[in-house]
Write a protein that holds these residues in place. Structure first.
Motif, PDB file in Angstrom:
ATOM      1  N   PRO A   1      -9.796  -6.193 -12.134  1.00 35.17           N
ATOM      2  CA  PRO A   1      -9.488  -4.760 -12.219  1.00 35.17           C
ATOM      3  C   PRO A   1      -9.721  -4.054 -10.888  1.00 35.17           C
ATOM      4  N   PHE A   2      -8.836  -3.120 -10.554  1.00 31.30           N
ATOM      5  CA  PHE A   2      -8.994  -2.329  -9.324  1.00 31.30           C
ATOM      6  C   PHE A   2      -8.280  -0.995  -9.503  1.00 31.30           C
ATOM      7  N   ASP A   3      -8.640  -0.046  -8.651  1.00 24.57           N
ATOM      8  CA  ASP A   3      -7.976   1.256  -8.625  1.00 24.57           C
ATOM      9  C   ASP A   3      -6.869   1.173  -7.572  1.00 24.57           C
ATOM     10  N   ALA A   4      -5.639   1.334  -7.988  1.00 27.36           N
ATOM     11  CA  ALA A   4      -4.492   1.143  -7.088  1.00 27.36           C
ATOM     12  C   ALA A   4      -4.182   2.360  -6.223  1.00 27.36           C
ATOM     13  N   LYS A   5      -4.962   3.442  -6.373  1.00 28.02           N
ATOM     14  CA  LYS A   5      -4.586   4.700  -5.720  1.00 28.02           C
ATOM     15  C   LYS A   5      -4.329   4.550  -4.230  1.00 28.02           C
ATOM     16  N   TRP A   6      -5.279   3.966  -3.493  1.00 24.25           N
ATOM     17  CA  TRP A   6      -5.127   3.973  -2.039  1.00 24.25           C
ATOM     18  C   TRP A   6      -4.111   2.960  -1.548  1.00 24.25           C
ATOM     19  N   LEU A   7      -3.927   1.876  -2.291  1.00 23.81           N
ATOM     20  CA  LEU A   7      -2.860   0.943  -1.935  1.00 23.81           C
ATOM     21  C   LEU A   7      -1.494   1.622  -2.088  1.00 23.81           C
ATOM     22  N   VAL A   8      -1.311   2.303  -3.221  1.00 22.14           N
ATOM     23  CA  VAL A   8      -0.047   3.010  -3.450  1.00 22.14           C
ATOM     24  C   VAL A   8       0.145   4.099  -2.398  1.00 22.14           C
ATOM     25  N   THR A   9      -0.901   4.850  -2.122  1.00 25.10           N
ATOM     26  CA  THR A   9      -0.820   5.947  -1.158  1.00 25.10           C
ATOM     27  C   THR A   9      -0.406   5.449   0.218  1.00 25.10           C
ATOM     28  N   ASN A  10      -1.058   4.388   0.683  1.00 23.53           N
ATOM     29  CA  ASN A  10      -0.739   3.855   2.010  1.00 23.53           C
ATOM     30  C   ASN A  10       0.674   3.300   2.075  1.00 23.53           C
ATOM     31  N   ALA A  11       1.085   2.596   1.013  1.00 22.28           N
ATOM     32  CA  ALA A  11       2.425   2.016   1.000  1.00 22.28           C
ATOM     33  C   ALA A  11       3.502   3.101   1.026  1.00 22.28           C
TER      34      ALA A  11
END
Length: 506
Positions: free
Chosen positions: A181-191
């Motif tokens: 499990p992880f929070d995808a917020k910053w991966l999505v934001t950066n992409a």
């Protein structure tokens, strides 16, 4: 004899008289300010009706907690067009598709201005692109942005490949969690941010670029702070800026830090520039700045370049990021809907062929899901505030020039006239009896009219490619025993509260 005994028994010392006079003067000035404020709160003649305003603060409390929901409820009492007093700022609220179309489309030029609110003046001096007044400044900056989107963005044939390449970086980064499990917020934001960066800077930033990530975090925080009660209080009473506390202080501190960062990064990416041979938006802007150097009416400046770059980063990142985060959340929440998307992806391009925009017309259900996410989640429910460029009449009401206008896009997407059971998440509403995708008139997530979203085409490209490539590779679900918070986190945009997601290779 004591000092006290030396004072006159029936009089005041000169110092005491001075204090009394100053106190009287201060009381008089405060009374004048109070009277002035109360006069500002009087509705102009012929103005739309609205709820009773409190002294001084008016109806500011209406904008504190889920304002888009409350503003729609108030429209059931006062009509689709009604007024609020935001601490002396005369404002009209426009609800429902018919009323918003009447203002933003049929009177597009009149409703294309921006209000000269103290917060906007403080942050951008009403310059740049998004907050600029309707006129030469907006025209100059819109023209540059449109040309750059055509030359360096979605107007280029190879730009789809660049988005797909970023999607691969994104998916590979997700793979490193190996199903945990992880929070995808910053991966999505950066992409997502990197897609806009390709247009502005001509290159992407790595996901471990700490300095850039810090700037994106500040942008995200300011999106929330700009819709806080302190921001609205500052607009009504800008003198509170002298107070040593309040969230507006944090907002201004963040803005100053971002301004310095953007100034440095613009200098970095404009190095080795060849005049009139632009590589990206920064070069294009500097070329136009040179071309208009002798034009006293030109709005182009180094300062406005900084504001424009910052606004495009925010606009290009925040809305698409939150749309994807909501899409991920709802796919995990409704595994039956996710499974239908999986089936459509498998039937059209299989598990190995890279999704492309050419596949889009063949994928009506996926399109319907993405449209329902945008409708149901209302990423930017109140859009950016408008203002009237001159006096006008709407539905018999007199709207003076300079009136602040809030268009409640949430009310359009939950307008019972156009949507059956609007509070139900149902992608099938965008499909006809033959299960083919159908456009809906009252679907306006990017607003409408003269100042609709410049990046709509880009956002649609990103959403489709990121979403299909993500679901082609992964199955999404919540960790066992976790229940996500479906209420939106309030700000200028509506984002999900942090949630953990588990992804497994299909």
């Amino acid at each position: 004899m004591s000092a006290h005994a030396a004072l006159p028994l029936f009089g005041l010392t000169p110092f005491s008289k001075l204090c009394a006079a100053l106190g009287t003067l201060l009381l008089f000035l405060l009374s004048l300010l109070l009277v002035r404020q109360l006069l500002k709160q009087r509705r102009p003649r012929g103005f739309p009706p609205g709820p009773t305003a409190l002294p001084l603060i008016g109806n500011l409390l209406s904008l504190i907690n889920e304002p888009h929901v409350l503003l729609k409820k108030q429209s059931e009492i006062y009509g689709q067009i009604y007024s609020l007093d935001l601490g002396g700022i005369s404002t009209i609220i426009v609800n429902g598709y018919d009323a918003i179309k009447e203002c933003l489309v049929r009177q597009s030029d009149i409703f294309a201005d921006r209000p000269s609110l103290p917060l906007f003046k403080k942050l951008t001096n009403m310059g740049g692109l998004l907050n600029s007044k309707f006129g030469r400044g907006w025209t100059d900056h819109r023209k540059i942005a449109v040309n750059c989107f055509r030359c360096f963005g979605p107007g280029q044939k190879d730009f789809e490949c660049k988005i797909s390449e970023e999607c691969m970086f994104f998916l590979d980064a997700i793979d490193t969690y190996k199903g945990k499990p992880f929070d995808a917020k910053w991966l999505v934001t950066n992409a997502v941010s990197n897609i806009t960066n390709l247009i502005i800077f001509g290159e992407r930033f790595t996901y471990d670029d700490k300095e850039y990530q810090h700037m994106i975090e500040i942008f995200s925080e300011n999106i929330e702070l700009a819709a806080s009660v302190w921001a609205f209080l500052y607009n009504a009473f800008p003198w509170i800026g002298i107070l040593p506390f309040g969230k507006h202080k944090r907002l201004f501190k963040n803005a100053a830090e971002v301004y310095d960062f953007l100034q440095k990064i613009i200098q970095r990416f404009s190095q080795n520039r060849t005049s009139q041979k632009p590589r990206h938006l920064i070069d294009s802007y500097l070329d136009e700045l040179e071309n208009n150097m002798n034009d006293p009416e030109s709005s182009l400046s180094t300062e406005n370049l900084i504001f424009t770059v910052g606004e495009l980063i925010i606009a290009g990142t925040e809305t698409t990021t939150n749309a994807l985060r909501w899409a991920i959340l709802y796919m995990a929440l409704y595994p039956n809907i996710q499974e239908k998307v999986h089936q459509e992806i498998d039937s059209i391009m299989g598990k190995n062929q890279i999704p492309s925009l050419e596949h889009k017309p063949q994928m009506p259900y996926t399109e319907a899901v993405l449209h329902e996410v945008l409708r149901f989640c209302n990423i930017a429910p109140l859009g950016i505030f408008h203002a009237t460029a001159k006096n006008t009449i709407v539905r018999g009401y007199s709207i003076p020039k300079g009136t602040t206008v809030i268009t409640n896009l949430y009310s359009v997407h939950f307008d019972e006239k156009y949507w059956s059971t609007p509070h139900v998440f149902c992608p099938e509403r965008f499909l006809d009896s033959n299960k083919q995708f159908v456009k809906k008139e009252a679907f306006v997530p990017f607003s409408i009219g003269r100042r609709n979203c410049l990046g709509e085409k880009l956002a649609r490209m990103e959403l489709f490619l990121f979403f299909t490539m993500l679901l082609q590779r992964f199955h999404l679900h919540f960790p066992p025993g976790t229940i996500p918070n479906l209420k939106p986190k309030m700000g200028m945009t509506l984002q999900p509260y942090p949630y953990l997601i588990s992804v497994e290779r299909r």
